[in-house]
Design an enzyme around this catalytic site. Structure first.
Site, short mmCIF file in Angstrom:
data_model
loop_
_atom_site.label_atom_id
_atom_site.label_comp_id
_atom_site.label_asym_id
_atom_site.label_seq_id
_atom_site.Cartn_x
_atom_site.Cartn_y
_atom_site.Cartn_z
N HIS A 128 -27.24 23.11 -32.91
CA HIS A 128 -27.83 21.82 -32.60
C HIS A 128 -27.83 21.65 -31.08
O HIS A 128 -26.99 22.22 -30.38
CB HIS A 128 -26.99 20.73 -33.27
CG HIS A 128 -27.55 19.35 -33.21
ND1 HIS A 128 -27.47 18.57 -32.08
CD2 HIS A 128 -28.17 18.59 -34.15
CE1 HIS A 128 -28.03 17.38 -32.32
NE2 HIS A 128 -28.46 17.37 -33.57
N ASP A 205 -18.50 23.01 -34.34
CA ASP A 205 -19.25 21.80 -34.66
C ASP A 205 -19.22 21.63 -36.18
O ASP A 205 -19.90 22.33 -36.92
CB ASP A 205 -20.69 21.96 -34.16
CG ASP A 205 -21.62 20.85 -34.62
OD1 ASP A 205 -21.18 19.94 -35.35
OD2 ASP A 205 -22.82 20.90 -34.27
N GLN A 208 -21.94 18.95 -39.94
CA GLN A 208 -22.60 19.12 -41.23
C GLN A 208 -21.66 19.72 -42.28
O GLN A 208 -22.07 19.92 -43.43
CB GLN A 208 -23.82 20.03 -41.08
CG GLN A 208 -24.91 19.47 -40.17
CD GLN A 208 -25.60 18.25 -40.78
OE1 GLN A 208 -25.55 18.01 -41.98
NE2 GLN A 208 -26.27 17.48 -39.93
N LYS A 231 -22.30 10.81 -40.98
CA LYS A 231 -22.86 11.78 -41.93
C LYS A 231 -21.99 11.91 -43.19
O LYS A 231 -22.43 12.46 -44.19
CB LYS A 231 -23.03 13.15 -41.26
CG LYS A 231 -24.02 13.12 -40.10
CD LYS A 231 -24.22 14.50 -39.50
CE LYS A 231 -25.04 14.43 -38.21
NZ LYS A 231 -26.41 13.95 -38.39
N CYS A 369 -33.60 18.73 -33.66
CA CYS A 369 -32.67 18.98 -32.54
C CYS A 369 -32.20 20.44 -32.51
O CYS A 369 -31.03 20.72 -32.26
CB CYS A 369 -31.47 18.04 -32.62
SG CYS A 369 -31.88 16.31 -32.41
#
Length: 411
Positions: A128, A205, A208, A231, A369
């Site tokens: 991202h 990261d 997600q 999220k 993104c």
């Protein structure tokens, strides 16, 4: 967790916990397939946030009166809940606005003071922008370079190539746990283990990953792990950075102001202990109260149940979408979260998404993104249907039926 145990959960009843999912869009029942963008909120999260403002609203750590104590207890209680959810200690968890802030915190407080010309930062093709741009800014200011690990045709990482790029000049590896475009689940524990052997600090990261699977951050073995609250059924403007204690102690503050200090004099300042030295100013207190409620909600469901449910939905959606003529799916790794990016030959992604919205179906269109990733695939934009446990098989069927209708209109 086996599928039979997951089916024992009344998913229709779970769906009823989400007020927004009952609304109509353009005269059609809403089919929300954009959870990778932001997750919907159960009533318990909405009520917890509302209750804070109605009954407990005060600032944290700044007053000894009852409301101030209640606000502080609720805020720090959310930190404890989130830490338990991630398998970490609360003293190593910096509360912040989300993954973008968390990665920038690492970039400016850890990387910027340490990197020099000749050093390198290793990222991957699937990152991202929030895990690309901060490292570019650091590289520009330090003279370090960026190295990029490429992918295999199915959208999985080329692990051999990644390991080959872990050369002595690489000081930091930044990698997504789960791709927001492809759904690819990277084997981050094995990757971080290899990085650690070579003295490379790892930043994961997890934006997600946290909404879709059980996490045990110590087992991953990374140095930093970032998540985003909105999220995972929580309010926007919430998230966290976990870091190894030795990093938190060595890193200077990112922002200066209130709360992050012990003592301020004109000739110098004594900073607070971590994690508080990274939490300047008044935080999003109500948001974190809501995030604590979201953690309670997900924990009650069980993240293993969530993962199994979403795997079943992904399998059904993939099977049905393959029946659409001219449809191409981007990302077909063997280990994949419930995200499907696709294109229909002859139709622009934005046109598809606009017409699907008229049918009540919410999907995202664009570059998500992740410009370098879509450039690698040679496409300008895709549509993305991202599923969550509150979706249904019937919704998937209705989505595919709407897609077939839209395709007939466009082609």
């Amino acid at each position: 967790m086996n599928a039979e145990a997951t089916r024992a959960i009344d998913w229709a009843r779970v769906r009823n916990d989400f007020p927004l999912l009952t609304r109509e869009v353009n005269g059609k029942p809403l089919i929300y397939l954009d959870s990778a963008n932001t997750g919907q909120k159960p009533a318990s999260v909405i009520e917890a946030t509302d209750d804070f403002y109605r009954r407990h609203n005060a600032n944290v750590s700044r007053a000894v009166h009852t409301l101030g104590s209640e606000a502080t207890e609720a805020y720090e209680g959310a930190r404890k809940k989130l830490a338990a959810f991630l398998g970490v200690h609360g003293d190593d968890l910096v509360l912040c606005s989300g993954t973008t802030f968390a990665i920038n915190l690492v970039a400016y407080s850890w990387a910027l003071p340490r990197l020099n010309a000749g050093d390198a930062i290793l990222i991957t093709r699937m990152e991202h922008h929030a895990n690309i741009v901060p490292w570019q800014l650091v590289a520009q200011r330090t003279g370090a370079t960026i190295k990029v690990a490429e992918l295999l045709a199915d959208g999985s990482l080329d692990l051999d190539a990644l390991h080959a790029l872990m050369t002595p000049e690489v000081k930091l590896l930044a990698i997504a746990h789960v791709s927001n475009v492809l759904g690819t689940v990277n084997p981050v524990a094995a990757i971080c283990r290899e990085a650690r052997k070579r003295g490379i600090v790892s930043v994961v990261d997890g934006s997600q990953a946290a909404p879709h699977m059980a996490l045990d951050i110590p087992a991953i073995g990374c140095d930093f792990y970032a998540i985003t609250g909105h999220k995972m059924c929580g309010p926007t403007g919430t998230g966290a950075l976990w870091a190894r204690r030795e990093h938190l102690q060595a890193m200077p503050p990112f922002l200066g102001g209130g709360e992050m200090i012990k003592e301020v004099r004109f000739d110098g300042t004594v900073f607070n202990d971590a994690p508080h030295k990274f939490e300047a100013g008044t935080p999003n207190i109500a948001g974190f109260v809501g995030l604590g409620a979201a953690v309670d909600y997900l924990s009650t469901l069980g993240m293993d149940h969530v993962a199994t449910r979403e795997s079943e939905l992904l399998a059904h959606a993939t099977e049905e979408l393959r029946k659409v003529d001219g449809l191409r799916i981007f990302g077909e790794a063997s280990d994949k979260a419930a995200v499907i990016s696709f294109q229909v030959e002859g139709a622009h992604a934005h046109d598809l998404a606009t017409l699907l919205d008229l049918e009540g179906v919410a999907v995202r269109s664009g570059q998500h993104c992740a410009h370098p990733l879509l450039q690698w695939f040679g496409v300008a934009a895709t549509c993305r249907a991202s599923l969550a446990f509150y979706n249904t098989h019937d919704e998937i069927d209705a989505f595919v039926a709407a897609l077939l209708k839209v395709r007939r209109l466009l082609l």
